[in-house]
Structures are given as structure tokens and as C-alpha cells.
Design a protein around this motif. Structure first.
Motif, PDB file in Angstrom:
ATOM      1  N   ALA A  66       5.836  74.193  36.489  1.00 35.04           N
ATOM      2  CA  ALA A  66       4.444  75.397  37.249  1.00 35.04           C
ATOM      3  C   ALA A  66       3.232  74.648  37.012  1.00 35.04           C
ATOM      4  O   ALA A  66       2.954  73.701  35.892  1.00 35.04           O
ATOM      5  N   ALA A  67       2.679  74.718  38.279  1.00 33.88           N
ATOM      6  CA  ALA A  67       1.029  73.896  37.489  1.00 33.88           C
ATOM      7  C   ALA A  67       0.671  74.825  36.842  1.00 33.88           C
ATOM      8  O   ALA A  67       0.392  76.011  36.416  1.00 33.88           O
ATOM      9  N   ALA A  68      -0.879  73.998  36.505  1.00 35.54           N
ATOM     10  CA  ALA A  68      -1.346  74.208  35.110  1.00 35.54           C
ATOM     11  C   ALA A  68      -2.491  75.921  36.031  1.00 35.54           C
ATOM     12  O   ALA A  68      -2.286  75.376  36.896  1.00 35.54           O
ATOM     13  N   PRO A  69      -2.109  76.930  34.918  1.00 32.39           N
ATOM     14  CA  PRO A  69      -3.536  77.905  35.221  1.00 32.39           C
ATOM     15  C   PRO A  69      -4.438  77.172  35.870  1.00 32.39           C
ATOM     16  O   PRO A  69      -5.404  76.333  35.438  1.00 32.39           O
ATOM     17  N   GLN A  70      -4.598  77.877  37.194  1.00 33.40           N
ATOM     18  CA  GLN A  70      -6.083  78.282  38.298  1.00 33.40           C
ATOM     19  C   GLN A  70      -7.152  78.936  37.617  1.00 33.40           C
ATOM     20  O   GLN A  70      -7.057  80.304  38.105  1.00 33.40           O
ATOM     21  N   LEU A  71      -7.759  78.240  36.749  1.00 29.11           N
ATOM     22  CA  LEU A  71      -9.342  78.647  36.290  1.00 29.11           C
ATOM     23  C   LEU A  71     -10.677  79.292  37.148  1.00 29.11           C
ATOM     24  O   LEU A  71     -10.744  78.139  38.477  1.00 29.11           O
ATOM     25  N   GLU A  72     -10.974  79.847  36.864  1.00 32.21           N
ATOM     26  CA  GLU A  72     -12.425  80.952  37.253  1.00 32.21           C
ATOM     27  C   GLU A  72     -13.523  80.876  36.622  1.00 32.21           C
ATOM     28  O   GLU A  72     -12.736  80.239  34.791  1.00 32.21           O
ATOM     29  N   ALA A  73     -14.624  80.742  36.292  1.00 31.99           N
ATOM     30  CA  ALA A  73     -15.644  81.046  35.082  1.00 31.99           C
ATOM     31  C   ALA A  73     -15.222  81.545  34.154  1.00 31.99           C
ATOM     32  O   ALA A  73     -15.215  82.425  34.495  1.00 31.99           O
TER      33      ALA A  73
ATOM     34  N   VAL B 172      -6.756  76.033  24.013  1.00 31.90           N
ATOM     35  CA  VAL B 172      -6.917  74.924  24.438  1.00 31.90           C
ATOM     36  C   VAL B 172      -8.078  74.792  25.400  1.00 31.90           C
ATOM     37  O   VAL B 172      -8.310  73.963  25.746  1.00 31.90           O
ATOM     38  N   GLU B 173      -8.924  76.090  25.982  1.00 35.57           N
ATOM     39  CA  GLU B 173     -10.224  75.819  26.759  1.00 35.57           C
ATOM     40  C   GLU B 173     -10.275  77.083  26.550  1.00 35.57           C
ATOM     41  O   GLU B 173     -10.413  78.334  26.834  1.00 35.57           O
TER      42      GLU B 173
ATOM     43  N   PHE C  20       5.673  83.287  28.936  1.00 37.18           N
ATOM     44  CA  PHE C  20       7.025  83.091  28.936  1.00 37.18           C
ATOM     45  C   PHE C  20       6.926  81.449  29.517  1.00 37.18           C
ATOM     46  O   PHE C  20       6.911  81.477  31.024  1.00 37.18           O
ATOM     47  N   ALA C  21       6.298  80.842  29.255  1.00 37.85           N
ATOM     48  CA  ALA C  21       4.495  78.871  29.631  1.00 37.85           C
ATOM     49  C   ALA C  21       4.986  78.870  28.270  1.00 37.85           C
ATOM     50  O   ALA C  21       4.420  79.527  27.619  1.00 37.85           O
ATOM     51  N   GLU C  22       3.982  77.900  29.217  1.00 34.32           N
ATOM     52  CA  GLU C  22       3.960  76.346  27.320  1.00 34.32           C
ATOM     53  C   GLU C  22       2.292  77.332  27.671  1.00 34.32           C
ATOM     54  O   GLU C  22       1.606  76.975  26.441  1.00 34.32           O
ATOM     55  N   GLN C  23       1.604  77.632  29.090  1.00 30.80           N
ATOM     56  CA  GLN C  23       0.561  77.633  28.806  1.00 30.80           C
ATOM     57  C   GLN C  23      -0.242  79.023  29.621  1.00 30.80           C
ATOM     58  O   GLN C  23       0.992  79.179  30.534  1.00 30.80           O
ATOM     59  N   ILE C  24      -1.109  80.203  29.267  1.00 30.16           N
ATOM     60  CA  ILE C  24      -1.357  81.317  30.045  1.00 30.16           C
ATOM     61  C   ILE C  24      -3.341  81.273  30.526  1.00 30.16           C
ATOM     62  O   ILE C  24      -3.836  81.094  29.378  1.00 30.16           O
ATOM     63  N   ARG C  25      -3.431  81.602  31.598  1.00 25.33           N
ATOM     64  CA  ARG C  25      -4.669  82.071  31.642  1.00 25.33           C
ATOM     65  C   ARG C  25      -4.759  83.598  31.321  1.00 25.33           C
ATOM     66  O   ARG C  25      -4.348  84.389  32.053  1.00 25.33           O
TER      67      ARG C  25
END
Length: 345
Positions: A17-24, A67-68, A117-122
Motif C-alpha cells: 500500500a502507499a505510505a500514508p498521505q500526510l497533512e500539516a 516515526v513522524e 493492520f498495517a506497518e504504519q498508520i497516520r
């Protein structure tokens, strides 16, 4: 990144899956533990559709590492955190009445927002600003932290029926939620706790967690037996911890005069139940629902686990890597497990 993606009912697949798309201001967490909820299973099997999107990522009970940071003060890379997944708006009429869990304009991670249920979450910036993140003490494992969310829901439900010191409590269903009800009822000072379940393993778990008695839910004379076990008076509090409509009638049948009944478990939309309205009226039985959690519930549940006052470790019976997410779901709904965790090293 890898994620277990739900594309339709009964269709869950591990995919890139694409990495999370971040907003400010958004924060990203590397998920270290996410536990499977009965609601996740209901969504997978198409029994719950409200708020569900396809494709989407489920998972609302989780903890991990930052991680962010989103440039939030007090948040550093590598921080170990857990999160209240219910994000309330804070300004609707329900929020103003202290009913964040019923927020008209809220959003929930694992439903409207992709889950864990993913490696990363926003994590949306507004959730961080609202105080939904909690830092884990060193002794608290990621898997234990993932169980804060269901315990917070249980706390909300027990608050709704005023469960407390000296109560006789019957808990219908000894799955993960029922077992949390047992443990919390014992901590809150219930004098006698009886659990029911058809699964022998779960009945044994209920007694290990503090139930005085655990009965087979298939007993033909279960209501009579429960009344006998409560000295003929019935239970002060009855909690339906499994989403079977027939239990609503059973609950009112075993409630004492002035008793309180919690329809705690999730039911499918459109389901109805027969209830003894005569008994509700003349015995002054209070029947209430209980849905979700507030940030206050989450904070109290977090502190109960972090302090060691409530030990959730016995509930964590099985774990799987993310690569085996489907097997984890199958185990969770098989009845052989209590709480199943998906772990990322």
C-alpha cells in the motif's frame, strides 16, 4: 508499506500500500501491536457496514513508535505511544454534553480513517492536539497498550449501569470483552460475579480473572440456575457482552428488582429482541446501551493498565506477524483464542 486491506466483505488480503498521505501536523506511527476486536470480525464478515469503506484498513486497538512527529511539542521520534482512536469534534451538542463517544461529526481510526493492520498508520493532527496520544511507561508492552481501547469501552459500559461496590453481577458472554468486564467488575468491588459462555476454555478464563462462577450458556435451565445462584433475588447488574438479541430477554429475566441491564455488545442493524416489558416496568429495571469510549474513558483505562491495577496479559493468548493477518482473524473467530495480536518487530 504492507497492509491488510479489506476490499469487500470476506475479502482481506495482505498487499503493498502507499505510505500514508500526510497533512500539516499529522503524525505517523510504526505499528508494533494491533489486536483484533469482535467488531473487526463483524466488519470482515459483512455484519457491520456503518462507517466502513472499501478498500480500507481495519484496526483500532493498537500501539507503536513515532516515526513522524508532525512538529508537535513533546513528541519525539521513537516515542512509544498508544492512541484513543475516537476523534471527537468537541463542539457538537453531544460533545458539549460530555458524550464524545456519540459525537455527530467525529471520526474513528479503523473506520472512517485507515487503521492499524498495517506497518504504519497516520494520526490526524487534530487527534494529537486533542490529547488522544499517550506515552507508554517503560514496563507497559505494546500489546498491553493495544488493550486500553477495549477496556475503555468496558469502563464506559460499567459506568452507564453504575456497577460498583457490593453488586452482584452477571456477565452474559466470556469472550474478550466479557472477560474484561469480569476483571473490571472485580476491581470495582462487585461482591459476586457470574459469567456464562458455551466455551469451556473461556469459562475457565473467566474464573481465573475473578468470576466466582462460570456457567455453560447452553444449560436449559440457565435462568433458574442464575436466580438460584443469586439467592433468588437476581443480579444487580446484567451485562450482555455478546451480540445475540435473545440475550436481552435473558438479561431482564435475571435482573433483580431495581436491577440494571447493559446491552453492551454490538448488534447488527435491524436486529430486534423480545423483552419482558412487564418486568421492566414493575421491577423498575433500567436498560441501557453502551457505545464506544471517550478520551476520559481512555485515560482512566490507560492508567489502570499502566499502573498494574488491572492485568490484561492473560487475555493475550495468540500473536501473528502482519504477513499472517488472515490466519490471525481466523484464529480470533475460532473460539480457541481470547485476544489475538498482530505484531510488527
Amino acid at each position: 508499506m504492507k497492509a491488510a486491506i479489506l476490499t469487500a466483505p470476506n475479502a482481506l488480503r495482505l498487499q503493498e500500500a502507499a505510505a500514508p498521505q500526510l497533512e500539516a501536523g499529522d503524525v505517523v506511527i510504526r505499528v508494533r501491536a494491533a489486536t483484533i476486536c469482535g467488531t473487526d470480525i463483524r466488519i470482515l464478515r459483512g455484519r457491520k457496514t456503518a462507517g466502513v469503506r472499501y478498500p480500507s484498513v481495519l484496526g483500532h486497538e493498537f500501539a507503536g513508535e513515532v516515526v513522524e512527529t508532525g512538529d508537535h511539542a513533546g513528541l519525539d521520534l521513537g516515542d512509544r505511544v498508544a492512541l484513543c482512536p475516537a476523534i471527537a469534534c468537541g463542539h457538537c451538542d453531544r460533545c458539549k454534553r460530555g458524550q464524545e463517544n456519540l459525537c455527530a461529526d467525529g471520526a474513528n481510526i479503523g473506520y472512517e480513517i485507515d487503521g492499524a493492520f498495517a506497518e504504519q498508520i497516520r494520526i490526524p493532527a487534530r487527534a494529537v492536539r486533542a490529547g488522544n496520544l499517550r506515552h507508554l511507561p517503560e514496563a507497559m508492552s505494546f500489546a498491553e497498550a493495544a488493550l486500553v481501547e477495549p477496556l475503555a469501552c468496558v469502563l464506559n459500559g460499567q459506568n452507564k449501569v453504575g456497577l460498583g461496590l457490593g453488586d452482584t453481577v452477571v456477565i452474559l458472554g466470556a469472550g474478550p470483552i466479557g472477560l474484561l468486564h469480569v476483571a473490571l467488575a472485580r476491581l470495582r468491588g462487585a461482591t459476586r460475579i457470574i459469567a456464562t459462555d458455551p466455551n469451556e476454555h473461556r469459562r475457565a478464563a473467566a474464573q481465573a480473572l475473578g468470576a466466582d462462577l462460570a456457567l455453560d450458556a447452553r444449560l436449559p435451565d440457565l435462568v433458574d440456575r442464575l436466580r438460584a445462584e443469586t439467592g433468588g433475588r437476581g443480579a444487580d447488574v446484567v451485562i450482555c457482552a455478546i451480540g445475540l438479541p435473545a440475550l436481552a430477554r435473558q438479561a431482564t429475566d435475571i435482573a433483580a428488582h431495581g436491577g440494571r441491564v447493559s446491552l453492551f455488545a454490538g448488534f447488527s442493524k435491524g436486529e430486534t429482541a423480545e423483552m419482558d416489558v412487564n418486568a421492566i416496568h414493575y421491577n423498575e429495571i433500567t436498560v441501557t446501551g453502551a457505545f464506544g469510549l471517550s478520551r476520559a474513558d481512555y485515560d482512566r483505562a490507560f492508567d489502570l493498565i499502566a499502573s498494574g491495577r488491572l492485568n490484561v496479559q492473560p487475555l493475550l493468548t495468540h500473536s501473528f506477524p502482519l504477513d499472517d493477518a488472515l490466519a490471525a482473524f481466523e484464529t480470533a473467530e475460532s473460539g480457541t483464542a481470547i485476544k489475538v495480536a498482530i505484531l510488527n518487530d
